[in-house]
Write a protein that holds these residues in place. Structure first.
Motif, mmCIF file in Angstrom:
data_model
loop_
_atom_site.group_PDB
_atom_site.id
_atom_site.type_symbol
_atom_site.label_atom_id
_atom_site.label_comp_id
_atom_site.label_asym_id
_atom_site.label_seq_id
_atom_site.Cartn_x
_atom_site.Cartn_y
_atom_site.Cartn_z
ATOM 1 N N GLN A 149 0.717 -1.072 -0.111
ATOM 2 C CA GLN A 149 0.004 0.017 -0.061
ATOM 3 C C GLN A 149 0.839 1.246 -0.135
ATOM 4 O O GLN A 149 0.471 2.149 -0.812
ATOM 5 N N SER A 150 1.799 1.314 0.699
ATOM 6 C CA SER A 150 2.654 2.410 0.823
ATOM 7 C C SER A 150 3.344 2.685 -0.580
ATOM 8 O O SER A 150 3.537 3.786 -0.858
ATOM 9 N N LYS A 151 3.934 1.662 -1.388
ATOM 10 C CA LYS A 151 4.552 1.892 -2.407
ATOM 11 C C LYS A 151 3.355 2.259 -3.650
ATOM 12 O O LYS A 151 3.583 2.880 -4.353
ATOM 13 N N ALA A 152 2.095 1.829 -3.510
ATOM 14 C CA ALA A 152 1.085 2.207 -4.375
ATOM 15 C C ALA A 152 0.865 3.746 -4.099
ATOM 16 O O ALA A 152 0.649 4.482 -5.201
ATOM 17 N N LEU A 153 0.790 4.037 -2.752
ATOM 18 C CA LEU A 153 0.496 5.525 -2.461
ATOM 19 C C LEU A 153 1.651 6.301 -2.871
ATOM 20 O O LEU A 153 1.249 7.491 -3.446
ATOM 21 N N GLY A 200 3.701 -15.306 4.467
ATOM 22 C CA GLY A 200 2.136 -15.196 5.027
ATOM 23 C C GLY A 200 1.146 -14.273 4.482
ATOM 24 O O GLY A 200 0.173 -14.150 4.745
ATOM 25 N N ASP A 201 1.860 -13.539 3.554
ATOM 26 C CA ASP A 201 1.169 -12.472 2.962
ATOM 27 C C ASP A 201 0.335 -12.850 1.837
ATOM 28 O O ASP A 201 0.688 -13.768 1.093
ATOM 29 N N SER A 202 -0.776 -12.340 1.419
ATOM 30 C CA SER A 202 -1.760 -12.344 0.393
ATOM 31 C C SER A 202 -1.350 -11.648 -0.967
ATOM 32 O O SER A 202 -0.464 -10.488 -0.672
ATOM 33 N N PRO A 203 -2.025 -12.000 -2.142
ATOM 34 C CA PRO A 203 -1.548 -11.180 -3.279
ATOM 35 C C PRO A 203 -2.091 -9.683 -3.040
ATOM 36 O O PRO A 203 -2.838 -9.304 -2.459
ATOM 37 N N ALA A 204 -1.218 -8.425 -3.457
ATOM 38 C CA ALA A 204 -1.508 -7.207 -3.393
ATOM 39 C C ALA A 204 -2.279 -6.590 -4.664
ATOM 40 O O ALA A 204 -1.684 -6.404 -5.497
ATOM 41 N N ARG A 205 -3.651 -6.472 -4.408
ATOM 42 C CA ARG A 205 -4.280 -5.676 -5.264
ATOM 43 C C ARG A 205 -5.333 -4.842 -4.697
ATOM 44 O O ARG A 205 -6.004 -5.210 -3.784
ATOM 45 N N TYR A 206 -5.277 -3.534 -5.187
ATOM 46 C CA TYR A 206 -6.114 -2.716 -4.670
ATOM 47 C C TYR A 206 -7.372 -1.986 -5.528
ATOM 48 O O TYR A 206 -6.500 -1.906 -6.804
ATOM 49 N N TYR A 229 -4.760 -0.723 -8.580
ATOM 50 C CA TYR A 229 -3.238 -0.910 -8.543
ATOM 51 C C TYR A 229 -2.817 -2.568 -8.235
ATOM 52 O O TYR A 229 -3.678 -3.139 -7.314
ATOM 53 N N ASP A 230 -2.119 -3.378 -9.028
ATOM 54 C CA ASP A 230 -1.903 -4.545 -8.747
ATOM 55 C C ASP A 230 -0.399 -4.766 -8.984
ATOM 56 O O ASP A 230 0.346 -4.791 -10.095
ATOM 57 N N PRO A 239 3.949 -5.726 -14.169
ATOM 58 C CA PRO A 239 5.367 -5.442 -14.387
ATOM 59 C C PRO A 239 5.321 -4.055 -14.075
ATOM 60 O O PRO A 239 4.034 -3.189 -13.660
ATOM 61 N N GLU A 240 6.297 -3.445 -13.418
ATOM 62 C CA GLU A 240 6.773 -2.079 -12.744
ATOM 63 C C GLU A 240 5.912 -1.079 -13.455
ATOM 64 O O GLU A 240 5.107 -0.163 -12.713
ATOM 65 N N GLY A 241 6.031 -0.737 -14.644
ATOM 66 C CA GLY A 241 5.338 0.542 -15.474
ATOM 67 C C GLY A 241 3.645 0.387 -15.436
ATOM 68 O O GLY A 241 3.409 1.276 -15.833
ATOM 69 N N GLN A 242 3.366 -0.952 -15.139
ATOM 70 C CA GLN A 242 1.958 -1.191 -15.413
ATOM 71 C C GLN A 242 1.061 -1.277 -14.138
ATOM 72 O O GLN A 242 -0.161 -1.801 -14.382
ATOM 73 N N GLN A 243 1.801 -1.129 -13.103
ATOM 74 C CA GLN A 243 0.964 -1.717 -11.775
ATOM 75 C C GLN A 243 -0.126 -0.696 -11.590
ATOM 76 O O GLN A 243 -1.150 -1.085 -10.945
ATOM 77 N N LEU A 244 0.103 0.528 -11.877
ATOM 78 C CA LEU A 244 -1.080 1.735 -11.505
ATOM 79 C C LEU A 244 -1.909 2.119 -12.713
ATOM 80 O O LEU A 244 -1.075 2.761 -13.633
ATOM 81 N N ILE A 245 -3.058 2.155 -12.602
ATOM 82 C CA ILE A 245 -3.902 2.482 -13.450
ATOM 83 C C ILE A 245 -4.919 3.448 -13.053
ATOM 84 O O ILE A 245 -5.721 3.165 -12.350
ATOM 85 N N VAL A 246 -4.985 4.755 -13.618
ATOM 86 C CA VAL A 246 -5.802 5.760 -12.948
ATOM 87 C C VAL A 246 -6.783 6.393 -14.171
ATOM 88 O O VAL A 246 -6.365 6.769 -15.222
#
Length: 501
Positions: A101-105, A367-373, A394-395, A399-406
């Protein structure tokens, strides 16, 4: 799955208070006196614990039950600190870690060109770890932090006022708020009272979709906020199940009693003197629209659903191991009648299934789950209620440049703006100037100095000027080299034009 096997449960809930020690000791000391269903097998302790929803109480819980090898699966404890397998080897979660979440923010902030932001956090593991992770990620993307403050809802008012004054004196227009609904409501109300507006809020998942933010006029200061949260989800059969509920099924539940009397304006207790008419017993939730029966906005509830299924799949692996020993010949099987918590713990690492609506559920080595927001934007509805609308995704698996779609077109900005607000410490240095860092300030703060004569810059944000070639000179704007003017011919005549005597 789990043919002929039922899962029993015991719920510990004390309306938000953190009596973790009592609950933890009850869970590990044995449930023989508490299970009354004859269909359940007596057990010395629970096989798995689902919860807590908060990071701080979860840490306290793990310190007690961890030594008993009982797996703990949380649906809402997001602190990145819980990914430390050496310290919390029995912890799993069906909600993404705040590391993601911090990276996504940080990527969100950089996406909109905000390089100068403030940060406020709740003063506990969730807030402090979250904001530290954000600051680290933000620095990688060239984002500077003007201030970083922390407080809790129980702090005296002078602490809150000090933070309000910091925000008031700041020049950044974007605030990262890593806190729960309790703290953000306190902060928003105080800012509203002092008429401090025009701030673009970026919220963490603990408050960005909290329904209680709509209960006060002061919270409208949060309109236009952006933040990440887990995706909306559908739980098959839940709507039908809720609408079939009746107080006769839960005679000892005060919640069900109060809810029923409020919804149907009747009294379940004929002996109590009340203005309400007695309930007739034929009331039904089938046609009732309420917050209780509304399953359209389920987010973190789905994580509880996934936690239950994760335990069920771990049990199923063990049972199928015994039923198909030839298939599972490369591993040792367990006695399904005498299952131990550490065996569930071991098999949770192998869980990998897909829910009926297509969501994959598994746990990585931490123990973490996949990160998708989903990226949520707080907007005002036609009914005058503030509601979170999905404007992006955000997934972390992309790939790095495609994780955030706004979807920037559908975003409602703070203070009613129609364009992306600006939050920078210094404006960009245009061609013809170069950057000079301001002493004692972050790298985002600089002055733009004009290039000296004979030197130019042709790019924005240049760190130094370039000298023109010897036969060229800089123009007046210092953004191009032009040929030097030719020298005038005023000297003596040349030899080949002179005549001899």
């Amino acid at each position: 799955m789990l043919s002929g096997v039922r899962l029993g449960y015991k719920i510990y809930d004390n309306c938000g208070t953190m009596d973790i020690l009592r609950a933890a000791l009850s869970l590990v000391s044995g449930l023989k006196d508490e299970i009354v269903d004859d269909g359940c097998i007596d057990t010395e302790s629970v096989h798995a614990i689902l919860g807590h929803s908060g990071s701080t109480p979860t840490i306290a819980l793990l310190h007690i039950v961890g030594r008993f090898q009982i797996p703990v699966i949380s649906h809402f404890a997001t602190c990145a600190c819980l990914s430390n397998r050496r310290e919390y080897p029995t912890f799993f979660r069906t909600v993404p870690s705040d590391y993601y979440q911090s990276k996504a923010l940080a990527k969100l902030v950089r996406h909109f060109g905000w390089t100068w932001v403030g940060a406020v956090a709740v003063d506990n593991e969730y807030g402090l770890n979250g904001i530290v992770a954000f600051i680290q990620a933000a620095e990688e993307y060239g984002v500077c932090i003007e201030y970083s403050e922390a407080f809790s809802s129980s702090d005296p008012m002078h602490v809150i006022q000090r933070i309000i004054e910091t925000i008031k004196q700041s020049t950044s227009k974007v605030i990262i708020a890593f806190m729960s609904h309790r703290e953000i409501k306190i902060l928003a109300s105080e800012l509203y009272k002092q008429n401090i507006t025009g701030l673009q809020w970026i919220g963490s998942d603990a408050w960005i979709t909290d329904a209680s933010l709509t209960d006060s006029k002061g919270h409208t200061i949060l309109l236009g906020s952006l933040g990440f949260t887990v995706a909306k989800a559908n739980i098959p059969g839940l709507d039908e199940y809720l609408r079939q509920l009746h107080p006769s099924q839960f005679p000892n539940s005060q919640f069900v009693k109060d809810f029923w009397e409020e919804v149907f304006d009747c009294s379940l207790n004929e002996t109590v003197n009340t203005q309400r008419q007695p309930c007739n017993g034929f009331e039904s939730l089938q046609t009732i629209q309420s917050e209780f029966t509304d399953v359209s906005e389920l987010r973190f509830t789905k994580n509880v659903y996934k936690s239950v299924f994760a335990v069920a799949h771990a049990l199923d692996i063990m049972i199928k191991c015994n039923d198909n020993k030839e298939v599972f010949s490369n591993r040792s099987c367990f006695d399904p009648i005498n299952i131990q918590p550490w065996q569930i713990l071991q098999n949770l690492n192998s869980v990998n299934f897909t829910t009926v609506d297509g969501e994959k559920v598994y746990f990585d080595s931490n123990g973490d789950s996949p990160a998708r927001y989903e990226l949520v934007n707080l907007q005002m509805t036609t009914t005058g209620i503030m509601k979170g609308e999905t404007v992006g995704v955000y997934d972390a698996s992309f790939p790095e440049g495609q994780q955030l779609i706004v979807n920037s077109i559908s975003v409602a900005w703070a203070n009613g703006l129609f364009e992306v607000p600006v939050s920078v410490c210094s404006k960009k240095c245009l061609p013809g100037t170069y950057k000079v860092l301001q002493k004692g300030k972050p790298i985002c703060c600089h002055d733009c100095m004009p290039c000296p004569a004979g030197e130019i810059t042709i790019l924005t944000e240049s760190l130094q000027c370039l000298k023109c070639p010897p036969e060229y000179w800089s123009n007046n704007d210092r953004d191009a080299c032009i040929p030097k003017p030719a020298a005038p011919l005023n000297g003596p005549a040349s030899c080949d034009t002179q005549h001899s005597a």
